[in-house]
Design a protein around this motif. Structure first.
Motif, PDB file in Angstrom:
ATOM      1  N   LEU A  17       0.832  -1.213   0.000  1.00  0.00           N
ATOM      2  CA  LEU A  17       0.000   0.000   0.000  1.00  0.00           C
ATOM      3  C   LEU A  17       0.865   1.261   0.000  1.00  0.00           C
ATOM      4  CD1 LEU A  17      -2.832  -1.030   2.481  1.00  0.00           C
ATOM      5  CD2 LEU A  17      -3.027  -0.756   0.008  1.00  0.00           C
ATOM      6  N   LYS A  18       2.030   1.186   0.591  1.00  0.00           N
ATOM      7  CA  LYS A  18       2.910   2.359   0.641  1.00  0.00           C
ATOM      8  C   LYS A  18       3.371   2.785  -0.749  1.00  0.00           C
ATOM      9  CE  LYS A  18       4.656   2.054   5.355  1.00  0.00           C
ATOM     10  NZ  LYS A  18       5.790   1.729   6.246  1.00  0.00           N
ATOM     11  N   THR A  19       3.292   1.863  -1.711  1.00  0.00           N
ATOM     12  CA  THR A  19       3.718   2.219  -3.069  1.00  0.00           C
ATOM     13  C   THR A  19       2.628   2.971  -3.834  1.00  0.00           C
ATOM     14  OG1 THR A  19       2.932   0.176  -4.120  1.00  0.00           O
ATOM     15  CG2 THR A  19       5.151   0.139  -3.167  1.00  0.00           C
ATOM     16  N   MET A  20       1.464   3.055  -3.260  1.00  0.00           N
ATOM     17  CA  MET A  20       0.343   3.740  -3.934  1.00  0.00           C
ATOM     18  C   MET A  20       0.646   5.238  -3.996  1.00  0.00           C
ATOM     19  SD  MET A  20      -3.584   3.311  -2.695  1.00  0.00           S
ATOM     20  CE  MET A  20      -4.775   4.624  -2.897  1.00  0.00           C
ATOM     21  N   PRO A  21       0.432   5.872  -5.153  1.00  0.00           N
ATOM     22  CA  PRO A  21       0.669   7.313  -5.235  1.00  0.00           C
ATOM     23  C   PRO A  21      -0.192   8.074  -4.234  1.00  0.00           C
ATOM     24  CG  PRO A  21       0.447   6.390  -7.429  1.00  0.00           C
ATOM     25  CD  PRO A  21       0.084   5.300  -6.458  1.00  0.00           C
ATOM     26  N   PRO A  22       0.317   9.143  -3.657  1.00  0.00           N
ATOM     27  CA  PRO A  22      -0.431   9.855  -2.617  1.00  0.00           C
ATOM     28  C   PRO A  22      -1.664  10.576  -3.133  1.00  0.00           C
ATOM     29  CG  PRO A  22       1.589  11.029  -3.171  1.00  0.00           C
ATOM     30  CD  PRO A  22       1.651   9.722  -3.886  1.00  0.00           C
ATOM     31  N   ASN A  23      -1.744  10.803  -4.444  1.00  0.00           N
ATOM     32  CA  ASN A  23      -2.888  11.542  -4.985  1.00  0.00           C
ATOM     33  C   ASN A  23      -3.947  10.604  -5.555  1.00  0.00           C
ATOM     34  OD1 ASN A  23      -1.388  10.685  -7.202  1.00  0.00           O
ATOM     35  ND2 ASN A  23      -1.994  12.430  -8.452  1.00  0.00           N
ATOM     36  N   MET A  24      -3.941   9.363  -5.103  1.00  0.00           N
ATOM     37  CA  MET A  24      -4.948   8.419  -5.584  1.00  0.00           C
ATOM     38  C   MET A  24      -5.790   7.896  -4.433  1.00  0.00           C
ATOM     39  SD  MET A  24      -3.016   6.177  -8.492  1.00  0.00           S
ATOM     40  CE  MET A  24      -4.525   5.368  -8.997  1.00  0.00           C
ATOM     41  N   LYS A  25      -7.002   7.482  -4.773  1.00  0.00           N
ATOM     42  CA  LYS A  25      -7.868   6.862  -3.783  1.00  0.00           C
ATOM     43  C   LYS A  25      -8.419   5.570  -4.368  1.00  0.00           C
ATOM     44  CE  LYS A  25      -9.658  10.935  -1.364  1.00  0.00           C
ATOM     45  NZ  LYS A  25      -9.576  12.064  -2.269  1.00  0.00           N
ATOM     46  N   LEU A  26      -8.750   4.638  -3.494  1.00  0.00           N
ATOM     47  CA  LEU A  26      -9.403   3.405  -3.889  1.00  0.00           C
ATOM     48  C   LEU A  26     -10.872   3.518  -3.520  1.00  0.00           C
ATOM     49  CD1 LEU A  26      -9.429   0.488  -4.895  1.00  0.00           C
ATOM     50  CD2 LEU A  26      -8.743  -0.239  -2.595  1.00  0.00           C
ATOM     51  N   SER A  27     -11.733   3.356  -4.520  1.00  0.00           N
ATOM     52  CA  SER A  27     -13.171   3.382  -4.290  1.00  0.00           C
ATOM     53  C   SER A  27     -13.633   1.960  -4.001  1.00  0.00           C
ATOM     54  CB  SER A  27     -13.869   3.927  -5.542  1.00  0.00           C
ATOM     55  OG  SER A  27     -15.238   3.655  -5.501  1.00  0.00           O
ATOM     56  N   ILE A  28     -14.201   1.741  -2.827  1.00  0.00           N
ATOM     57  CA  ILE A  28     -14.645   0.398  -2.436  1.00  0.00           C
ATOM     58  C   ILE A  28     -16.127   0.470  -2.103  1.00  0.00           C
ATOM     59  CG2 ILE A  28     -14.209  -1.609  -0.968  1.00  0.00           C
ATOM     60  CD1 ILE A  28     -11.576  -0.383  -0.139  1.00  0.00           C
ATOM     61  N   GLY A  29     -16.962   0.435  -3.129  1.00  0.00           N
ATOM     62  CA  GLY A  29     -18.398   0.396  -2.906  1.00  0.00           C
ATOM     63  C   GLY A  29     -18.874   1.441  -1.912  1.00  0.00           C
ATOM     64  N   ASP A  30     -19.820   1.034  -1.056  1.00  0.00           N
ATOM     65  CA  ASP A  30     -20.351   2.026  -0.123  1.00  0.00           C
ATOM     66  C   ASP A  30     -19.488   2.190   1.124  1.00  0.00           C
ATOM     67  OD1 ASP A  30     -23.125   0.012   1.190  1.00  0.00           O
ATOM     68  OD2 ASP A  30     -20.970  -0.351   1.057  1.00  0.00           O
ATOM     69  N   HIS A  31     -18.340   1.522   1.140  1.00  0.00           N
ATOM     70  CA  HIS A  31     -17.377   1.811   2.209  1.00  0.00           C
ATOM     71  C   HIS A  31     -16.812   3.207   2.027  1.00  0.00           C
ATOM     72  CE1 HIS A  31     -17.317  -2.239   3.863  1.00  0.00           C
ATOM     73  NE2 HIS A  31     -17.224  -2.711   2.652  1.00  0.00           N
ATOM     74  N   GLY A  32     -16.697   3.620   0.760  1.00  0.00           N
ATOM     75  CA  GLY A  32     -16.172   4.958   0.495  1.00  0.00           C
ATOM     76  C   GLY A  32     -14.912   4.930  -0.340  1.00  0.00           C
ATOM     77  N   SER A  33     -14.222   6.071  -0.380  1.00  0.00           N
ATOM     78  CA  SER A  33     -12.960   6.194  -1.119  1.00  0.00           C
ATOM     79  C   SER A  33     -11.838   6.449  -0.124  1.00  0.00           C
ATOM     80  CB  SER A  33     -13.038   7.368  -2.109  1.00  0.00           C
ATOM     81  OG  SER A  33     -13.909   7.075  -3.161  1.00  0.00           O
ATOM     82  N   PHE A  34     -10.722   5.759  -0.313  1.00  0.00           N
ATOM     83  CA  PHE A  34      -9.657   5.800   0.695  1.00  0.00           C
ATOM     84  C   PHE A  34      -8.308   6.047   0.043  1.00  0.00           C
ATOM     85  CE2 PHE A  34     -12.349   4.162   4.010  1.00  0.00           C
ATOM     86  CZ  PHE A  34     -13.301   3.438   3.309  1.00  0.00           C
ATOM     87  N   ASP A  35      -7.549   6.982   0.621  1.00  0.00           N
ATOM     88  CA  ASP A  35      -6.181   7.154   0.151  1.00  0.00           C
ATOM     89  C   ASP A  35      -5.295   6.141   0.880  1.00  0.00           C
ATOM     90  OD1 ASP A  35      -5.573  10.237   2.049  1.00  0.00           O
ATOM     91  OD2 ASP A  35      -5.716   8.156   2.719  1.00  0.00           O
ATOM     92  N   LYS A  36      -4.001   6.151   0.545  1.00  0.00           N
ATOM     93  CA  LYS A  36      -3.158   5.080   1.063  1.00  0.00           C
ATOM     94  C   LYS A  36      -2.980   5.187   2.567  1.00  0.00           C
ATOM     95  CE  LYS A  36       1.504   6.896   0.242  1.00  0.00           C
ATOM     96  NZ  LYS A  36       2.766   6.605  -0.483  1.00  0.00           N
ATOM     97  N   ARG A  37      -2.976   6.428   3.051  1.00  0.00           N
ATOM     98  CA  ARG A  37      -2.791   6.601   4.497  1.00  0.00           C
ATOM     99  C   ARG A  37      -3.947   5.954   5.264  1.00  0.00           C
ATOM    100  NH1 ARG A  37      -2.451  12.531   7.158  1.00  0.00           N
ATOM    101  NH2 ARG A  37      -4.628  12.403   6.578  1.00  0.00           N
TER     102      ARG A  37
END
Lengths: 74, 198
Positions: A17-37
């Motif tokens: 997960l630490k390799t994920m760019p800081p300006n990206m988020k993962l959208s996981i359904g109705d859980h929401g959108s999450f950045d790497k932090r």
């Protein structure tokens, strides 16, 4: 720490997960959108979403060698 | 005239992206002679499912194993009213609904139910969230999932639509593997996860 025990997997997933760019988020359904932090926090805290994230990341690691075969399936 | 019921909202980032990617589906459906009806409230969706003879239903939004949701995560259809999907073909671009709702719907007479067995996921780039169609991180996953709906709209059955969607990631995964773009790894990961869950 033995291979594939919970702590090892958590550490492995956090490293990925630490390799994920800081300006990206993962959208996981109705859980929401999450950045790497936030994803790392969820994994580290052992939340349901964190466990789901671990499961997804381990799936990716295990399935990656099968990609070529799967992509050739009808 | 063939009727298609489409549900979409834009009350958060995820649904906003799905909403925008549905534009292509609406255009293609109308070009193919479908009468496209849109609804996103439970009352409206259930009424249209019960009273109009829509042959194809495209759910776009949040969901879980037992339900698909619309505006502000209001439950539209769940395992208890799955009979509303009788005699219809369904593509649910939501999380997880294939597992229980899909099975229940088919047992209650739904002709075909295409969906995902786990979370439907995609990555977004912060600077692109206002213009989802231009977000290169999300594009591969959403184009692949659009291909399922496009096949159903063109008259393919569910098996063909899913088979096509399973082939479509090939090109994208190859591109992402060779790409030096920052988002490539994440786009690849989300392609593979959704590929496994379709």
């Amino acid at each position: 720490m033995s291979f594939l025990d919970d702590d090892y997997m958590k550490e492995l997933v956090i490293a990925r997960l630490k390799t994920m760019p800081p300006n990206m988020k993962l959208s996981i359904g109705d859980h929401g959108s999450f950045d790497k932090r936030e994803l790392i926090r969820q994994v580290d805290s052992g939340t349901a979403l964190g466990q789901e994230t671990i499961k997804s990341q381990i799936t990716l690691i295990l399935e990656a060698p099968n990609i070529a075969k799967r992509l050739r399936e009808p | 005239m063939k009727r298609l019921l489409l549900t979409r909202t834009k009350h958060d980032t995820t649904t906003h992206y799905l909403h925008e990617y549905c534009r292509e589906l609406v255009v293609e459906a109308e070009n193919k002679g479908w009468k496209v009806e849109e609804a996103n409230s439970a009352e409206d969706v259930r009424s249209r499912l019960a009273k109009t003879n829509c042959e194809l239903v495209l759910f776009n939004g949040h969901g879980n194993e037992e339900s698909v949701c619309g505006r502000d995560n209001e439950v539209l259809v769940n395992v208890e009213n799955a009979s509303l999907l009788e005699n219809k073909s369904v593509f649910a671009r939501t999380c997880a609904s294939l597992k229980k709702l899909g099975k229940e719907a088919v047992s209650k007479g739904c002709l075909e139910y295409v969906g995902y067995e786990g979370n439907f996921v995609f990555f977004t780039i912060n600077e692109m969230e206002a213009t989802p169609l231009k977000d290169p991180a999300a594009r591969p996953v959403l184009e692949v999932s659009n291909s399922v709906a496009l096949r159903l709209i063109s008259g393919s059955d569910a098996a063909s639509a899913v088979a096509s969607a399973r082939r479509k990631p090939v090109e994208w995964m190859t591109k992402m593997l060779a790409s030096r773009e920052q988002y490539a790894t994440q786009a690849f990961d989300s392609l593979l996860l959704n590929h496994l869950r379709l």
